[in-house]
Write a protein that holds these residues in place. Structure first.
Motif, PDB file in Angstrom:
ATOM      1  N   ASP A 138       0.887   5.498  -0.211  1.00 47.70           N
ATOM      2  CA  ASP A 138      -0.167   6.274   0.115  1.00 47.70           C
ATOM      3  C   ASP A 138       0.219   8.038   0.151  1.00 47.70           C
ATOM      4  O   ASP A 138       1.393   8.004   0.643  1.00 47.70           O
ATOM      5  CB  ASP A 138      -0.959   6.193   1.325  1.00 47.70           C
ATOM      6  CG  ASP A 138      -2.098   6.883   1.678  1.00 47.70           C
ATOM      7  OD1 ASP A 138      -2.518   7.687   0.868  1.00 47.70           O
ATOM      8  OD2 ASP A 138      -2.752   6.474   2.671  1.00 47.70           O
ATOM      9  N   HIS A 155      -2.547   4.826  -3.548  1.00 49.05           N
ATOM     10  CA  HIS A 155      -3.701   5.611  -2.810  1.00 49.05           C
ATOM     11  C   HIS A 155      -3.340   7.262  -2.915  1.00 49.05           C
ATOM     12  O   HIS A 155      -2.285   7.484  -2.604  1.00 49.05           O
ATOM     13  CB  HIS A 155      -4.000   5.028  -1.424  1.00 49.05           C
ATOM     14  CG  HIS A 155      -5.360   5.498  -0.900  1.00 49.05           C
ATOM     15  ND1 HIS A 155      -5.391   6.195   0.426  1.00 49.05           N
ATOM     16  CD2 HIS A 155      -6.606   5.721  -1.280  1.00 49.05           C
ATOM     17  CE1 HIS A 155      -6.462   6.404   0.698  1.00 49.05           C
ATOM     18  NE2 HIS A 155      -7.517   6.395  -0.424  1.00 49.05           N
ATOM     19  N   ASN A 156      -4.546   7.878  -3.152  1.00 49.45           N
ATOM     20  CA  ASN A 156      -4.229   9.395  -2.967  1.00 49.45           C
ATOM     21  C   ASN A 156      -3.123  10.036  -3.792  1.00 49.45           C
ATOM     22  O   ASN A 156      -2.268  10.957  -3.490  1.00 49.45           O
ATOM     23  CB  ASN A 156      -3.962   9.787  -1.556  1.00 49.45           C
ATOM     24  CG  ASN A 156      -5.375   9.377  -0.758  1.00 49.45           C
ATOM     25  OD1 ASN A 156      -6.300   9.864  -1.185  1.00 49.45           O
ATOM     26  ND2 ASN A 156      -4.910   9.120   0.612  1.00 49.45           N
ATOM     27  N   HIS A 166       0.877  -1.283   0.236  1.00 51.57           N
ATOM     28  CA  HIS A 166       0.042   0.169   0.201  1.00 51.57           C
ATOM     29  C   HIS A 166       0.869   1.182  -0.032  1.00 51.57           C
ATOM     30  O   HIS A 166       1.622   1.438   0.959  1.00 51.57           O
ATOM     31  CB  HIS A 166      -0.805   0.016   1.229  1.00 51.57           C
ATOM     32  CG  HIS A 166      -2.090   1.249   1.036  1.00 51.57           C
ATOM     33  ND1 HIS A 166      -3.302   0.907   1.058  1.00 51.57           N
ATOM     34  CD2 HIS A 166      -1.895   2.493   1.592  1.00 51.57           C
ATOM     35  CE1 HIS A 166      -3.859   2.171   1.145  1.00 51.57           C
ATOM     36  NE2 HIS A 166      -3.128   2.989   1.483  1.00 51.57           N
ATOM     37  N   TYR A 191      -1.448  -1.166  -4.141  1.00 50.35           N
ATOM     38  CA  TYR A 191      -2.393  -0.172  -4.029  1.00 50.35           C
ATOM     39  C   TYR A 191      -1.720   1.141  -4.142  1.00 50.35           C
ATOM     40  O   TYR A 191      -1.261   1.465  -3.270  1.00 50.35           O
ATOM     41  CB  TYR A 191      -3.429  -0.466  -3.061  1.00 50.35           C
ATOM     42  CG  TYR A 191      -4.392   0.589  -2.985  1.00 50.35           C
ATOM     43  CD1 TYR A 191      -5.187   0.977  -4.064  1.00 50.35           C
ATOM     44  CD2 TYR A 191      -4.986   0.959  -1.925  1.00 50.35           C
ATOM     45  CE1 TYR A 191      -6.390   1.898  -4.070  1.00 50.35           C
ATOM     46  CE2 TYR A 191      -5.974   1.992  -1.526  1.00 50.35           C
ATOM     47  CZ  TYR A 191      -6.844   2.434  -2.851  1.00 50.35           C
ATOM     48  OH  TYR A 191      -7.836   3.262  -2.976  1.00 50.35           O
TER      49      TYR A 191
END
Length: 168
Positions: A42, A67-68, A40, A65
């Motif tokens: 971010d 994210h943002n 992840h 992933y």
């Protein structure tokens, strides 16, 4: 982090955030069985993070992933077509594209297969590879943004099935 088995059953296996930059995860890791994402990444200021040649599987969330706006929102490659001897696709120009095989539809890259570099138009071709599973996915990495999420799965008709040898 190299040559590791990274497991957690509550959170992401690897969390990169808070403007962390230029980290390298891999090669030869197995990132599996996490309660969320395998990797992840971010935050818009979190850039240049590379996930390379690692088996990522059986995670409850995504394999990778972003994210943002992490890693500049790096887009995954597109696996366009396959025949008996090659696999063609598109990615960002001059990106490093890594191919993975899986026997699941979860969209993660179970087994690293090969690496190619996209040309100036973003086209790439994999040739002379052996597929132990029938589903393919890929990531793209560039020098500035880092690594993308996994691409959409392409189901291959050209994988090897190992059968037991019976001698009478």
């Amino acid at each position: 982090v190299t040559d590791s088995i990274i497991e957690s059953h509550l959170l992401s296996g690897v969390l990169i955030w808070n403007n962390a930059a230029n980290n390298i995860i891999g090669p030869r890791n197995e990132i599996s069985m996490n309660g969320s994402d395998g990797v992840h990444i971010d935050g818009a200021g979190t850039m240049g993070n590379v996930v390379t040649q690692s088996g990522i599987r059986d995670n409850d969330g995504k394999g990778i992933y972003l994210h943002n706006g992490a890693n500049g929102g790096m887009l995954p490659p597109a696996l366009v077509s396959q025949d008996l001897t090659s696999l063609n696709g598109t990615a960002c120009p001059f990106c490093t594209v890594e191919l993975f095989a899986s026997n699941d539809t979860d969209g993660e890259g179970w087994m690293y297969i090969a690496t190619e570099i996209a040309d100036g138009a973003g086209d790439f071709t994999f040739t002379d590879f052996i597929l132990p599973y029938d589903r393919l996915t890929a990531t793209a990495t560039d020098a500035t943004d880092g690594t993308s999420e996994f691409s959409v799965i392409l189901t291959s008709q050209n994988y090897y099935v190992l059968l037991p040898l019976v001698i009478r």
